[in-house]
Design a protein around this motif. Structure first.
Motif, PDB file in Angstrom:
ATOM      1  N   THR A 108       0.829  -1.197   0.000  1.00 16.12           N
ATOM      2  CA  THR A 108       0.000   0.000   0.000  1.00 16.12           C
ATOM      3  C   THR A 108       0.867   1.252   0.000  1.00 16.12           C
ATOM      4  OG1 THR A 108      -0.116  -0.019   2.418  1.00 16.12           O
ATOM      5  CG2 THR A 108      -1.867  -1.157   1.209  1.00 16.12           C
ATOM      6  N   PRO A 109       0.400   2.340  -0.628  1.00 17.44           N
ATOM      7  CA  PRO A 109       1.130   3.608  -0.558  1.00 17.44           C
ATOM      8  C   PRO A 109       1.180   4.126   0.875  1.00 17.44           C
ATOM      9  CG  PRO A 109      -0.517   3.659  -2.313  1.00 17.44           C
ATOM     10  CD  PRO A 109      -0.799   2.443  -1.485  1.00 17.44           C
ATOM     11  N   ALA A 110       2.150   4.990   1.129  1.00 21.57           N
ATOM     12  CA  ALA A 110       2.324   5.561   2.464  1.00 21.57           C
ATOM     13  C   ALA A 110       1.585   6.887   2.585  1.00 21.57           C
ATOM     14  CB  ALA A 110       3.805   5.779   2.752  1.00 21.57           C
ATOM     15  N   ARG A 111       1.105   7.160   3.786  1.00 19.70           N
ATOM     16  CA  ARG A 111       0.595   8.486   4.156  1.00 19.70           C
ATOM     17  C   ARG A 111       1.636   9.106   5.078  1.00 19.70           C
ATOM     18  NH1 ARG A 111      -4.283   6.401   7.256  1.00 19.70           N
ATOM     19  NH2 ARG A 111      -2.650   4.869   7.664  1.00 19.70           N
ATOM     20  N   ALA A 112       2.046  10.315   4.803  1.00 20.80           N
ATOM     21  CA  ALA A 112       3.155  10.921   5.532  1.00 20.80           C
ATOM     22  C   ALA A 112       2.811  12.325   6.010  1.00 20.80           C
ATOM     23  CB  ALA A 112       4.404  10.967   4.656  1.00 20.80           C
ATOM     24  N   ILE A 113       3.562  12.773   6.992  1.00 21.11           N
ATOM     25  CA  ILE A 113       3.529  14.156   7.444  1.00 21.11           C
ATOM     26  C   ILE A 113       4.968  14.684   7.444  1.00 21.11           C
ATOM     27  CG2 ILE A 113       1.511  13.772   8.921  1.00 21.11           C
ATOM     28  CD1 ILE A 113       3.580  13.944  11.322  1.00 21.11           C
ATOM     29  N   VAL A 114       5.097  16.002   7.504  1.00 11.80           N
ATOM     30  CA  VAL A 114       6.406  16.603   7.753  1.00 11.80           C
ATOM     31  C   VAL A 114       6.553  16.724   9.266  1.00 11.80           C
ATOM     32  CG1 VAL A 114       7.887  18.617   7.443  1.00 11.80           C
ATOM     33  CG2 VAL A 114       6.439  17.825   5.555  1.00 11.80           C
ATOM     34  N   SER A 115       7.551  16.059   9.809  1.00 10.45           N
ATOM     35  CA  SER A 115       7.709  15.983  11.256  1.00 10.45           C
ATOM     36  C   SER A 115       8.319  17.266  11.814  1.00 10.45           C
ATOM     37  CB  SER A 115       8.607  14.791  11.609  1.00 10.45           C
ATOM     38  OG  SER A 115       8.876  14.760  12.991  1.00 10.45           O
ATOM     39  N   LEU A 138      10.895   9.199  17.581  1.00  9.39           N
ATOM     40  CA  LEU A 138      10.002  10.321  17.904  1.00  9.39           C
ATOM     41  C   LEU A 138       9.253  10.800  16.663  1.00  9.39           C
ATOM     42  CD1 LEU A 138      12.303  12.382  20.301  1.00  9.39           C
ATOM     43  CD2 LEU A 138      10.305  11.001  20.929  1.00  9.39           C
ATOM     44  N   ALA A 139       9.945  10.867  15.524  1.00 11.67           N
ATOM     45  CA  ALA A 139       9.297  11.303  14.291  1.00 11.67           C
ATOM     46  C   ALA A 139       8.214  10.324  13.860  1.00 11.67           C
ATOM     47  CB  ALA A 139      10.335  11.469  13.185  1.00 11.67           C
ATOM     48  N   ARG A 140       8.502   9.032  13.923  1.00  9.00           N
ATOM     49  CA  ARG A 140       7.487   8.028  13.555  1.00  9.00           C
ATOM     50  C   ARG A 140       6.314   8.065  14.523  1.00  9.00           C
ATOM     51  NH1 ARG A 140       7.519   2.981  11.074  1.00  9.00           N
ATOM     52  NH2 ARG A 140       8.965   3.880   9.567  1.00  9.00           N
ATOM     53  N   THR A 141       6.581   8.236  15.814  1.00  8.59           N
ATOM     54  CA  THR A 141       5.500   8.327  16.800  1.00  8.59           C
ATOM     55  C   THR A 141       4.594   9.512  16.499  1.00  8.59           C
ATOM     56  OG1 THR A 141       6.896   7.297  18.491  1.00  8.59           O
ATOM     57  CG2 THR A 141       4.995   8.550  19.265  1.00  8.59           C
ATOM     58  N   GLU A 142       5.190  10.638  16.119  1.00 11.44           N
ATOM     59  CA  GLU A 142       4.413  11.823  15.744  1.00 11.44           C
ATOM     60  C   GLU A 142       3.547  11.532  14.527  1.00 11.44           C
ATOM     61  OE1 GLU A 142       5.223  16.556  14.723  1.00 11.44           O
ATOM     62  OE2 GLU A 142       6.867  15.099  14.570  1.00 11.44           O
ATOM     63  N   ALA A 143       4.101  10.824  13.542  1.00 12.42           N
ATOM     64  CA  ALA A 143       3.351  10.496  12.339  1.00 12.42           C
ATOM     65  C   ALA A 143       2.164   9.593  12.650  1.00 12.42           C
ATOM     66  CB  ALA A 143       4.263   9.824  11.315  1.00 12.42           C
ATOM     67  N   VAL A 144       2.399   8.561  13.436  1.00 13.93           N
ATOM     68  CA  VAL A 144       1.316   7.631  13.780  1.00 13.93           C
ATOM     69  C   VAL A 144       0.212   8.349  14.544  1.00 13.93           C
ATOM     70  CG1 VAL A 144       0.759   5.576  15.133  1.00 13.93           C
ATOM     71  CG2 VAL A 144       2.811   5.596  13.696  1.00 13.93           C
ATOM     72  N   ALA A 145       0.598   9.242  15.454  1.00 17.46           N
ATOM     73  CA  ALA A 145      -0.399  10.003  16.216  1.00 17.46           C
ATOM     74  C   ALA A 145      -1.247  10.884  15.303  1.00 17.46           C
ATOM     75  CB  ALA A 145       0.290  10.848  17.279  1.00 17.46           C
ATOM     76  N   ALA A 146      -0.685  11.282  14.152  1.00 19.88           N
ATOM     77  CA  ALA A 146      -1.414  12.112  13.199  1.00 19.88           C
ATOM     78  C   ALA A 146      -2.175  11.284  12.169  1.00 19.88           C
ATOM     79  CB  ALA A 146      -0.439  13.049  12.491  1.00 19.88           C
ATOM     80  N   GLY A 147      -2.176   9.967  12.331  1.00 16.69           N
ATOM     81  CA  GLY A 147      -2.882   9.094  11.411  1.00 16.69           C
ATOM     82  C   GLY A 147      -2.109   8.767  10.151  1.00 16.69           C
ATOM     83  N   ALA A 148      -0.778   8.954  10.177  1.00 15.18           N
ATOM     84  CA  ALA A 148       0.068   8.690   9.015  1.00 15.18           C
ATOM     85  C   ALA A 148       0.927   7.452   9.260  1.00 15.18           C
ATOM     86  CB  ALA A 148       0.943   9.907   8.712  1.00 15.18           C
ATOM     87  N   ASP A 149       1.627   7.020   8.200  1.00 16.55           N
ATOM     88  CA  ASP A 149       2.510   5.857   8.281  1.00 16.55           C
ATOM     89  C   ASP A 149       3.969   6.245   8.469  1.00 16.55           C
ATOM     90  OD1 ASP A 149       0.377   3.978   7.425  1.00 16.55           O
ATOM     91  OD2 ASP A 149       0.583   5.058   5.528  1.00 16.55           O
ATOM     92  N   GLU A 150       4.342   7.409   7.959  1.00 13.92           N
ATOM     93  CA  GLU A 150       5.754   7.778   7.928  1.00 13.92           C
ATOM     94  C   GLU A 150       5.897   9.283   8.131  1.00 13.92           C
ATOM     95  OE1 GLU A 150       8.591   7.350   8.692  1.00 13.92           O
ATOM     96  OE2 GLU A 150       9.531   6.056   7.185  1.00 13.92           O
ATOM     97  N   ALA A 151       7.074   9.670   8.600  1.00 17.93           N
ATOM     98  CA  ALA A 151       7.393  11.074   8.850  1.00 17.93           C
ATOM     99  C   ALA A 151       8.513  11.516   7.921  1.00 17.93           C
ATOM    100  CB  ALA A 151       7.817  11.262  10.297  1.00 17.93           C
ATOM    101  N   VAL A 152       8.325  12.634   7.255  1.00 19.04           N
ATOM    102  CA  VAL A 152       9.399  13.262   6.496  1.00 19.04           C
ATOM    103  C   VAL A 152      10.147  14.190   7.443  1.00 19.04           C
ATOM    104  CG1 VAL A 152       9.942  14.876   4.631  1.00 19.04           C
ATOM    105  CG2 VAL A 152       8.218  13.092   4.283  1.00 19.04           C
ATOM    106  N   SER A 229       1.036   8.433  -1.007  1.00 18.62           N
ATOM    107  CA  SER A 229      -0.260   8.843  -1.538  1.00 18.62           C
ATOM    108  C   SER A 229      -0.739  10.165  -0.954  1.00 18.62           C
ATOM    109  CB  SER A 229      -1.312   7.762  -1.267  1.00 18.62           C
ATOM    110  OG  SER A 229      -1.463   7.551   0.125  1.00 18.62           O
ATOM    111  N   ARG A 230      -0.213  10.502   0.233  1.00 14.48           N
ATOM    112  CA  ARG A 230      -0.597  11.768   0.870  1.00 14.48           C
ATOM    113  C   ARG A 230       0.551  12.273   1.720  1.00 14.48           C
ATOM    114  NH1 ARG A 230      -5.020  14.768   1.793  1.00 14.48           N
ATOM    115  NH2 ARG A 230      -6.318  13.310   0.623  1.00 14.48           N
ATOM    116  N   LEU A 231       0.833  13.561   1.602  1.00 16.71           N
ATOM    117  CA  LEU A 231       1.820  14.234   2.442  1.00 16.71           C
ATOM    118  C   LEU A 231       1.140  15.446   3.051  1.00 16.71           C
ATOM    119  CD1 LEU A 231       4.684  14.563   3.547  1.00 16.71           C
ATOM    120  CD2 LEU A 231       5.267  15.819   1.463  1.00 16.71           C
TER     121      LEU A 231
END
Length: 251
Positions: A108-115, A138-152, A229-231
């Protein structure tokens, strides 16, 4: 070097994060890109001043991998046992161990945020696969808390660097880009394979470059090429270049 199943309380990897690791993919007993992973660990040991017995590491990897199945192999080398404080013992003896775990392909594609967690491009550790991975945690934990899979992650200069556990690429104007190593980038194995196979521009740019991108994707040894798929609020459609690279560079 000593191979161990148990880690004593005076281990410098446990107490100080002194050491390195590699995560390798094995398919039905075949370890993918073993030489490249061992080269990277050897190079990291040279930077850290730790002895490295390549033959022992290779033998341990081959003994650990089952004959069937898809597994992640984690090879870990620590600074070994030491006394209290930072100073290394005179008889430094690294500790080497490995473990395997079954892993499914990532489809599946990843959903990401900018950490908000920054990567320190001035530290030698930013370009080594060290045991000091708390920033990525810490960056991955922030991403998961935001409903994402990965942190940029960005560096201290505000330049795009990587994912918490992956290298980062994007397509803009039909050209392929990735952050330069001096941004604080770990030189990934799949990243190197992609650079050898495709024209890629290594740059130092801010996150606005991703906002203008036509496609964004991640790479590492377990996921191969994984589209984003989403940043943040930006959605990305499937891109033919990313799909071609995904087929050409499978995990």
């Amino acid at each position: 070097m000593i191979a161990h199943d148990a880690i004593p309380f005076d281990d410098r990897g446990l107490l100080l994060g002194e050491g390195l690791f590699e995560t390798l993919l094995a398919l039905d007993g075949e370890i993918r890109h073993l030489d490249e992973h061992l080269d990277r660990m050897a190079g990291g040991c040279a930077v850290l001043g730790l002895p490295f017995d390549r033959a022992e590491a290779e033998g341990l990897c081959r003994r650990m991998v089952p004959a069937t199945g898809r597994v992640a192999l984690r090879l870990t080398l620590t600074g070994g046992s030491g006394g209290r404080g930072l100073d290394r013992p005179a008889d430094l003896t690294p500790r080497l161990f490995a473990r395997v775990a079954a892993v499914a392909p990532v489809t599946t594609p990843a959903r990401a945020i900018v950490s908000s967690v920054r990567r320190n491009e001035g530290s030698p550790a930013s370009r080594l696969k060290t045991l000091s991975y708390v920033d990525s945690v810490l960056a991955r934990t922030e991403a998961v808390a935001a409903g994402a899979d990965e942190a940029v992650m960005l560096n201290n200069r505000g330049h795009v660097v990587c994912g918490a556990a992956a290298n980062l690429f994007w397509v803009a104007g039909g050209r392929l880009f990735t952050p330069a190593l001096d941004c604080g980038v770990l030189p990934g194995i799949t990243r190197a394979r992609l650079l050898a196979a495709q024209a890629v521009e290594e740059v130092a740019v801010g996150p606005e470059a991703l906002e203008r991108a036509e496609a964004v994707f991640l790479t590492n040894s377990l996921i191969g090429v994984r589209p984003v798929s989403r940043l943040g609020d930006r959605a990305f459609e499937a891109h033919p270049l990313v799909e071609r690279l995904r087929s050409a560079l499978p995990a």
